[in-house]
Design a protein around this motif. Structure first.
Motif, PDB file in Angstrom:
ATOM      1  N   ASN A   1     -29.292  13.310  18.229  1.00  0.00           N
ATOM      2  CA  ASN A   1     -28.651  14.879  17.721  1.00  0.00           C
ATOM      3  C   ASN A   1     -30.330  15.584  18.015  1.00  0.00           C
ATOM      4  O   ASN A   1     -31.261  15.328  17.964  1.00  0.00           O
ATOM      5  N   ASP A   2     -29.924  16.870  17.963  1.00  0.00           N
ATOM      6  CA  ASP A   2     -31.214  17.962  17.964  1.00  0.00           C
ATOM      7  C   ASP A   2     -31.507  18.021  16.551  1.00  0.00           C
ATOM      8  O   ASP A   2     -31.075  17.479  15.642  1.00  0.00           O
ATOM      9  N   GLN A   3     -32.927  18.684  16.457  1.00  0.00           N
ATOM     10  CA  GLN A   3     -33.314  18.780  15.019  1.00  0.00           C
ATOM     11  C   GLN A   3     -32.546  19.398  13.943  1.00  0.00           C
ATOM     12  O   GLN A   3     -32.497  18.751  12.747  1.00  0.00           O
ATOM     13  N   ALA A   4     -31.697  20.410  14.462  1.00  0.00           N
ATOM     14  CA  ALA A   4     -30.737  21.130  13.391  1.00  0.00           C
ATOM     15  C   ALA A   4     -29.842  20.155  12.724  1.00  0.00           C
ATOM     16  O   ALA A   4     -29.437  19.947  11.764  1.00  0.00           O
ATOM     17  N   GLU A   5     -29.079  19.277  13.596  1.00  0.00           N
ATOM     18  CA  GLU A   5     -28.343  18.219  13.237  1.00  0.00           C
ATOM     19  C   GLU A   5     -28.872  17.226  12.637  1.00  0.00           C
ATOM     20  O   GLU A   5     -28.218  16.763  11.530  1.00  0.00           O
ATOM     21  N   ARG A   6     -30.227  17.088  12.628  1.00  0.00           N
ATOM     22  CA  ARG A   6     -30.707  15.749  11.933  1.00  0.00           C
ATOM     23  C   ARG A   6     -31.009  16.340  10.566  1.00  0.00           C
ATOM     24  O   ARG A   6     -30.806  15.572   9.698  1.00  0.00           O
ATOM     25  N   VAL A   7     -31.462  17.456  10.191  1.00  0.00           N
ATOM     26  CA  VAL A   7     -31.641  18.179   8.933  1.00  0.00           C
ATOM     27  C   VAL A   7     -30.209  18.207   8.382  1.00  0.00           C
ATOM     28  O   VAL A   7     -29.943  17.876   7.201  1.00  0.00           O
ATOM     29  N   SER A   8     -28.982  18.435   9.142  1.00  0.00           N
ATOM     30  CA  SER A   8     -27.881  18.802   8.365  1.00  0.00           C
ATOM     31  C   SER A   8     -27.255  17.397   7.985  1.00  0.00           C
ATOM     32  O   SER A   8     -26.620  17.206   7.246  1.00  0.00           O
ATOM     33  N   GLN A   9     -27.721  16.448   8.950  1.00  0.00           N
ATOM     34  CA  GLN A   9     -27.265  15.078   8.566  1.00  0.00           C
ATOM     35  C   GLN A   9     -27.455  14.495   7.004  1.00  0.00           C
ATOM     36  O   GLN A   9     -26.671  13.987   6.353  1.00  0.00           O
ATOM     37  N   LEU A  10     -28.860  14.523   6.971  1.00  0.00           N
ATOM     38  CA  LEU A  10     -29.023  14.385   5.544  1.00  0.00           C
ATOM     39  C   LEU A  10     -28.552  15.203   4.292  1.00  0.00           C
ATOM     40  O   LEU A  10     -28.097  14.721   3.279  1.00  0.00           O
ATOM     41  N   GLN A  11     -28.372  16.606   4.733  1.00  0.00           N
ATOM     42  CA  GLN A  11     -27.698  17.439   3.802  1.00  0.00           C
ATOM     43  C   GLN A  11     -26.292  16.899   3.644  1.00  0.00           C
ATOM     44  O   GLN A  11     -25.703  17.004   2.405  1.00  0.00           O
ATOM     45  N   THR A  12     -25.502  16.608   4.623  1.00  0.00           N
ATOM     46  CA  THR A  12     -24.390  16.187   4.487  1.00  0.00           C
ATOM     47  C   THR A  12     -24.211  14.792   3.739  1.00  0.00           C
ATOM     48  O   THR A  12     -23.333  14.602   2.864  1.00  0.00           O
TER      49      THR A  12
END
Length: 253
Positions: free
Chosen positions: A173-184
């Motif tokens: 994943n790109d960086q934005a997706e990584r941050v989104s993953q934890l928020q999810t």
């Protein structure tokens, strides 16, 4: 647990913790798999996971029981406890006897809360790869001598396998997706909390008992725990599915 059963469970654990490059990967479901294996293989009473977010803060993500969820949140609120030390020092926190003065001096508010919850020993395992620590696992026991060195070594091996799995998944994943993953994952935790509260109220059982029913149903039907809870809250899955399971567990009720 008999040795052949333990060996089979151990093999399955490492396979499941390596299987992260799949469609629909859900971090919170993956971490529930980790805590389930920790509790069963290490024969501890409960386990919880905190993760490091994009800002370097610790966040409570999952736990095997409602009580441990509360203790993880208190660790973060008090800024003291094994998970906090584990992530800060990048090392294993060996078993701590919570009945001792040393534990009370080290973590005064956490120790009191954990003792009130019925736990007398705790340990911490970092989720780490080399110098990178992405979180930690707490192990809780109701007897001071219940956490053995061999079990801790196995626990760290499971934590290492989970860390590698998570980091491999993040690389895709790109960086934005990584941050989104934890928020999810944090959003999923809220969904699970709401679902077990609703199920517990409907069946007149404790949140921990409701959580056990939800996890058992998700596992036996190869379902995502998060999606299962969401369907329950949306009304597309009926509470009656779990009423029979609860009767099976309590035939005299």
């Amino acid at each position: 647990m008999a040795q052949p059963e333990r060996d089979e469970r151990l093999a399955r654990a490492f396979i499941e913790l390596a299987d992260t490059l799949v469609g629909g990967f859900q971090l919170v479901d993956f971490l529930h798999v980790l805590t389930d294996h920790m509790v069963e293989l290490l024969e501890v009473d409960a386990a919880g996971v905190v993760m490091v977010d994009a800002r370097g803060r610790l966040v409570d993500v999952t736990a095997s029981t409602h009580t441990v969820h509360q203790l993880e949140e208190l660790q973060l609120e008090f800024d003291e406890g094994p998970c906090r030390d584990c992530c800060l020092d990048h090392c294993v926190i060996p078993p701590v006897d919570l009945t001792t003065r040393a534990a009370a001096d080290r973590w005064p508010r956490f120790t009191k809360a954990a003792r009130t919850a019925g736990f007398t020993a705790v340990a911490g395992l970092p989720l780490r790869l080399r110098e990178e620590v992405i979180g930690a696992v707490n192990l809780f026991h109701t007897t001071p001598d219940g956490l053995h060195p061999a079990d801790l070594r196995l626990g760290q091996a499971l934590a290492d396998a989970a860390t590698i799995g998570i980091l491999h998944q993040r690389l895709s994943n790109d960086q934005a997706e990584r941050v989104s993953q934890l928020q999810t994952a944090l959003n999923s935790r809220i969904t699970i909390e709401q679902a077990k509260g609703a199920l517990g109220a409907h069946l007149d059982i404790t949140p921990d008992a409701a959580f056990t029913l939800l996890r058992a149903y998700a596992r036996s039907h190869s379902r995502s725990l998060t999606q299962l809870c969401l369907q329950l809250l949306e009304g597309t899955l009926h509470f009656g599915l779990f009423a029979q399971s609860d009767k099976d567990k309590h035939p005299g009720g």
